[in-house]
Structure formats: C-alpha cells, structure tokens
Write an enzyme that holds these catalytic residues in place. Structure first.
Site, PDB file in Angstrom:
ATOM      1  N   ASP A   1      45.972  25.680  65.183  1.00  0.00           N
ATOM      2  CA  ASP A   1      45.816  24.244  66.074  1.00  0.00           C
ATOM      3  C   ASP A   1      44.645  23.854  67.429  1.00  0.00           C
ATOM      4  O   ASP A   1      44.561  23.301  68.624  1.00  0.00           O
ATOM      5  CB  ASP A   1      46.608  26.076  67.099  1.00  0.00           C
ATOM      6  CG  ASP A   1      45.216  27.003  67.163  1.00  0.00           C
ATOM      7  OD1 ASP A   1      44.899  27.211  66.204  1.00  0.00           O
ATOM      8  OD2 ASP A   1      45.837  27.702  67.769  1.00  0.00           O
TER       9      ASP A   1
ATOM     10  N   ASP B   1      35.239  29.670  69.755  1.00  0.00           N
ATOM     11  CA  ASP B   1      35.497  30.228  67.559  1.00  0.00           C
ATOM     12  C   ASP B   1      35.981  29.165  67.829  1.00  0.00           C
ATOM     13  O   ASP B   1      37.151  29.709  68.072  1.00  0.00           O
ATOM     14  CB  ASP B   1      34.931  31.485  67.895  1.00  0.00           C
ATOM     15  CG  ASP B   1      35.453  31.968  66.503  1.00  0.00           C
ATOM     16  OD1 ASP B   1      35.641  30.976  65.510  1.00  0.00           O
ATOM     17  OD2 ASP B   1      35.483  33.510  66.030  1.00  0.00           O
ATOM     18  N   ILE B   2      35.926  28.326  67.592  1.00  0.00           N
ATOM     19  CA  ILE B   2      36.938  27.295  67.451  1.00  0.00           C
ATOM     20  C   ILE B   2      37.819  27.220  65.378  1.00  0.00           C
ATOM     21  O   ILE B   2      37.120  27.010  64.980  1.00  0.00           O
ATOM     22  CB  ILE B   2      36.918  25.671  67.429  1.00  0.00           C
ATOM     23  CG1 ILE B   2      37.774  24.602  66.956  1.00  0.00           C
ATOM     24  CG2 ILE B   2      35.459  25.309  66.585  1.00  0.00           C
ATOM     25  CD1 ILE B   2      37.503  23.797  67.710  1.00  0.00           C
ATOM     26  N   GLU B   3      39.224  28.111  65.592  1.00  0.00           N
ATOM     27  CA  GLU B   3      39.716  27.911  63.737  1.00  0.00           C
ATOM     28  C   GLU B   3      40.818  27.461  64.004  1.00  0.00           C
ATOM     29  O   GLU B   3      41.540  27.786  65.134  1.00  0.00           O
ATOM     30  CB  GLU B   3      39.043  29.851  63.664  1.00  0.00           C
ATOM     31  CG  GLU B   3      38.028  29.594  64.056  1.00  0.00           C
ATOM     32  CD  GLU B   3      37.934  31.401  62.930  1.00  0.00           C
ATOM     33  OE1 GLU B   3      38.185  31.878  62.169  1.00  0.00           O
ATOM     34  OE2 GLU B   3      37.674  32.151  63.785  1.00  0.00           O
ATOM     35  N   ASN B   4      41.738  27.284  63.092  1.00  0.00           N
ATOM     36  CA  ASN B   4      42.623  27.184  62.467  1.00  0.00           C
ATOM     37  C   ASN B   4      43.044  26.494  62.518  1.00  0.00           C
ATOM     38  O   ASN B   4      42.559  25.184  63.648  1.00  0.00           O
ATOM     39  CB  ASN B   4      43.822  28.479  62.885  1.00  0.00           C
ATOM     40  CG  ASN B   4      44.800  29.102  61.992  1.00  0.00           C
ATOM     41  OD1 ASN B   4      45.304  28.304  61.329  1.00  0.00           O
ATOM     42  ND2 ASN B   4      45.061  30.461  62.348  1.00  0.00           N
TER      43      ASN B   4
END
Length: 564
Positions: free
Chosen positions: A388, A383-386
């Site tokens: 960073d 789950d690749i978010e934000n």
C-alpha cells in the site's frame, strides 16, 4: 517468597537440577581412585575475560562485574530473583575413578558451590569473600562433570571469583579441533577490532575460541560463536590477531592465519545526524518504563511506534489514541524529563496508514506537521512498507514530496525513510525510493534499511552488512557521494533475538553490527524492539521477550554504544 533454606534442604531437587545422567559414584569402586594432580580445568575461572565465556547462567541473570572482586579485576554476579536462583554452570572433561577438588571464593547470602548430581557446600551469609571447597571422586565410567554456583530465591545478588577444579583433564579425547579458517577483520575503531572466522570442527565438540593479540590472550568466546571484539586498544596502532579453537578435554588447535589490523586514528567522525534509537511500542508487549531503561542502559533516543491514520488523513497512535492527552504524550514527557528524546515512526507493515489516506503531498505534509507541532520534534521517521505504500509508485512519490514540504517548513528537522531490503542491498522498490528522493530534491537525511526476515538460518551479521554495503553503493551512485558521505546518510534497523522468520540475531551479532556501524560512521542504529529486550530462551517470537538467553535491556545497552 520461598522459605529460606537450612542445612537439610540442600538436596532439594530444584537446587541440583541439571545433568541428571551424570552420576558421581559415592560407593567404593573396584579399584582405588587416582589422586588428582593440581591443574585448574575450568575455562575463564576468574572471569577476567570480562565475559561469561565458558559459563551458562539461568534466566540471563549472570553478569561480569568489576566490583567487588576477590582477585584480578573481574568477578561473577548472579542476580538471584524470587523465581530463579541464578545458577551458573560449566561442564568439563574428567577422568573416571579420580579424585578432584572444587573450590571458589563467594560473597552473599546463601551461596552454593557444588557438582551436579554429587556433593556441594554453601554459606548462609558471607559479607566478605569466603572460600568454599569440596572434594569428590568420579565414577568408574564418568568422563564429564558439571560444576555449579547459585544463590537462593529472593536472597539478592551473590558474587563469585577464582573458581578452581583441580585434577587431571579427561584423557580419552586427544584429538584437537581443526584450525579456525578464514579469519578476518569485520570492523574497527580507534580502540576496538572486531574479528570473524569459520567454525572449527572437532570429534567431540568445540567449547571455546581463544583470540590472541600477538602472543597474549586478548579474549575468549564460546564454541558456538565465530566472532569476537577485542577492546582496550590504542589508536593508530598496528596489531596482529590469531584464533585458536579449544575442546572440552582442553585440546587446542594450532593458531589461525594472522589478521593484521591498524586501529583508526581517533579523529572525529564526519559531521551529520547520529541517532541510536530502538523502537518502543505502547500498543502491546508490556512496555517498560522508559526512564528505567534509560537509567540501566544509557540510551537517550527512542523510536516511538506507530502513527497511523484515523478518520481519513488524521494522525493518531495506532489509529486509535490521540496525539495529545494520552499515554503517548505522557511517555514522551517522561523520556524528555530523563534527558532523552523521541522520533515518531509513521507507518509500518500493517494498519491504516497516512500515505494512502492523504490524497495529496500537501495533505500528507499537513498530517506530518500535526505530529511535529504536537511534540516539537527534531526528527520524524516514515516506515514505508508493504504494497500500500512501499510498492506503490504514487504513494512513494506522495511521501517523498510531503517530507520535502515539512523539511522546508521546519528548518533543522531531520527526515528518515525506513524500508525493507535484500541481503545485498535495496530491492527494485528501494532503488526507486532512493532515485525519486534525488529526482524530487527531497533532501532526505537518513535512508534506513531493515535487514531481517530473510529466512531461517540466515547469517544475520553477513546479511546485515551485505544489505548496508549495498545501500551505501546505491547512495553513492544516485547522489554522487563518496564512501564517508554515503555511510553518514545510512541507517540499520534490526530485530533483536528471534525474528518472524526464525532468524537469530544474538547479543554477539548485534555487538558486531554496532561496532561495524561505529567504524563506518553511519547515521542511525535501531532495533525492534525494547519491549522484546528481555530474556526468554526457547520462548519463540513473542511481544514481551527476545526468544533467546540475554540480560534485561542488553540489546538497548549495546545500541546505546552507537556513536556514529
């Protein structure tokens, strides 16, 4: 547990709470009451639509069942609890100073039938269907009445069927609603067709929409809905559907323009990975026992959240709990013992994540491998978010390369990337993620978008489908796939009920999204989260419930119907 009621307790305030402003006159009026002419004023009186259309039940405790029934093939079940009597109501238009008869068939302990603010009747114990009946006369200026059914606190489920309110409908409103506009098919399978339309307007208010297949009533939905799914159709068959709007007084609009639809032919969907896997989070929100949810809904997969970094590049649940020897391992064992499986979600919006903490793709792949080995996984989801991870080109490439490594080292492992989206498809960072997955030859199995947090008031069905279609178009462009192949690599991960941005994805909307996903043979359907898959109308955005009226685990049950 509350004291069991006796005959004198039937006027308790709680039992008759509801339309306090509606007063049914018991005193003599200035003129003699009109005699009611036999005509059932209730919508969906026998629950034969298979839904609660026309009815509103407290606590999400009402449902439609196939057994036991009195007549037809459906009946109402009200699951009274220790704190809720499962009261189901319907408001109808009536004429002033007019006599009416209310009747119905009920089964169960302490079942009540009555008119809010007026008369009622009840049975203390009906082991078989028993008819209840009361008569009343409306007040001199009364134009509506609310009828109700309820059980009693702690007395278990009651059943009701073939409810009738006999008398003339309200005559003060003779204006029919406008015709439902823009009817269209939004999805289909070999046995279902999903439809949508633009809401009608009415001088008082639309209370229901009736969907017709040819000249036959196929289904009815409430007046706030602008969509419906017709079931029980035949494969490879041409149908024509129309929609009519209906108001409280029973005025009905003309039929909408016809919508011709031919159902799918029932051939198997394209081969590939298919996964219905709502999120289960053990970090908050009174996580339910997964075996209980599985038994109630038929769900087999859960997306377990979240694996983060602990002391550098070491994977741990919520950066705190070890992979082995804790509640997470025992929960996964319980799911598998019940015939299911899990896909861990690595990352998320917040927290200390592995992507930035593992300095190389090889180190990150090593962290992923620890998770794979701990549980013998068939699939992993990042789950690749934000900013960073998602909005960081270096970390994006590190994650993609790490997934390529673990897929090479674990034949048969499925890899999933989950990321945010706009209403029309991937953002610039999402486009880059897809393009780099191709350029680095990572062979990602599923690209899953999270279509929510667009802003309050968003059209959650239209926005979700717009995002998914935009993703499909991007996958076709980057990988050179046809439509069917692109859909087979596409997933949707929504948010049930009320979102952080005050959007509402209701049960009917999620059903339509599920049906669209099945019709297009997509790869994955998920939502955040099972912890929230419980009713709390008006409860806001909280971790233990959805903020809307629903049944327990209703979104999970709908998701379990995703087959790709």
């Amino acid at each position: 547990m509350r004291t069991r009621p006796g005959p004198r307790s039937r006027t308790r305030t709680r039992l008759f709470s509801g339309l306090g402003a509606t007063v049914l006159a018991a005193a003599a009026a200035l003129t003699a009451p009109t005699t009611a002419q036999a005509a059932n004023l209730l919508t969906n009186p026998g629950f034969e639509t298979g839904t609660l259309s026309g009815w509103s039940c407290s606590g999400g405790l009402g449902s439609v069942v196939s057994s036991p029934v009195h007549g037809g093939s459906k009946a109402l079940a009200g699951a009274a609890s220790a704190s809720d009597n499962a009261k189901c109501t319907q408001t109808v238009a009536v004429q002033p100073n007019t006599a009416y008869t209310l009747s119905g068939w009920v089964r169960g302990s302490y079942v009540y039938l009555g008119v809010t603010g007026g008369t009622s009747t009840w049975t203390p114990s009906a082991t078989a269907y028993t008819k209840l009946s009361v008569s009343f006369t409306t007040g001199a200026s009364q134009t509506s009445a609310q009828i109700y059914l309820n059980g009693w606190y702690g007395q278990g489920t009651y059943y009701a069927d073939d409810i009738s309110l006999d008398g003339p409908g309200g005559s003060s409103d003779t204006v029919a609603p406008t015709v439902p506009a823009n009817p269209a098919s939004t999805g289909k399978t070999s046995s279902t067709v999903s439809l949508s339309w633009t809401a009608s307007t009415d001088n008082v208010g639309v209370t229901a929409y009736d969907v017709y297949q040819g000249g036959n009533l196929a289904t009815t939905v409430g007046g706030t809905s602008t969509s419906a799914t017709v079931t029980g159709l035949n494969p490879a068959t041409a149908y024509s559907f129309t929609v009519k709007a209906r108001d409280l007084a029973g005025n009905t609009s003309a039929a909408s323009a016809p919508v011709p639809v031919t159902t799918d032919n029932g051939t198997p969907p394209p081969p590939g990975f298919k996964q219905a896997a709502p999120y289960l989070y053990l970090g908050w929100g009174e996580p339910p026992a997964p075996a209980t949810v599985m038994s109630a809904t038929g769900i087999k997969w859960f997306t377990m959240a979240f694996i983060l970094a602990q002391n550098g590049c070491n994977p741990a649940w919520d950066s705190q709990r070890p992979l082995l020897g804790g509640v997470d391992q025992s929960t996964i064992a319980a799911i598998r013992a019940a015939g299911g499986d899990v896909v861990p979600s690595i990352g998320g919006w917040s927290g200390n994540k592995l992507g930035p903490n593992c300095s190389t793709p090889e180190a990150l792949a090593g962290a992923y491998q620890k998770v794979i080995d701990a549980y013998g996984l068939k699939a992993i989801d990042v789950d690749i978010e934000n900013s960073d991870e998602f909005e960081n080109a270096t970390v994006q490439d590190r994650i993609i390369n790490a997934l390529k490594i673990v897929k090479t080292n674990n034949p048969g492992l499925r890899t999933i990337l989950t990321f945010g989206t706009s209403t029309t498809g991937p953002t610039s960072w999402g486009n880059r993620l897809i393009e780099q997955s191709k350029a680095l030859n990572a062979n990602i199995d599923v690209f899953t978008v999270m279509p929510f947090d667009f802003g309050g008031g968003a059209d959650m069905y239209g926005s979700t489908i717009g995002a998914a279609e935009g993703l499909k178009t991007k996958l076709k462009s980057v990988f050179g796939w046809d439509d069917a192949t692109a859909y087979a690599h596409l997933g949707i991960s929504g948010m049930n009920g009320l979102s952080d941005q005050q959007e509402v994805t209701g049960v009917d909307i999620w059903t339509r999204i599920r049906d669209w996903s099945n019709a297009h043979h997509t790869a994955r359907l998920a939502f955040w989260s099972v912890n929230r898959d419980r009713p709390c109308p008006g409860g806001g955005v909280v971790e233990t419930c959805s903020g809307i009226a629903q049944n327990n685990w209703q979104f999970t049950s709908i998701t379990a119907g995703f087959t790709g």
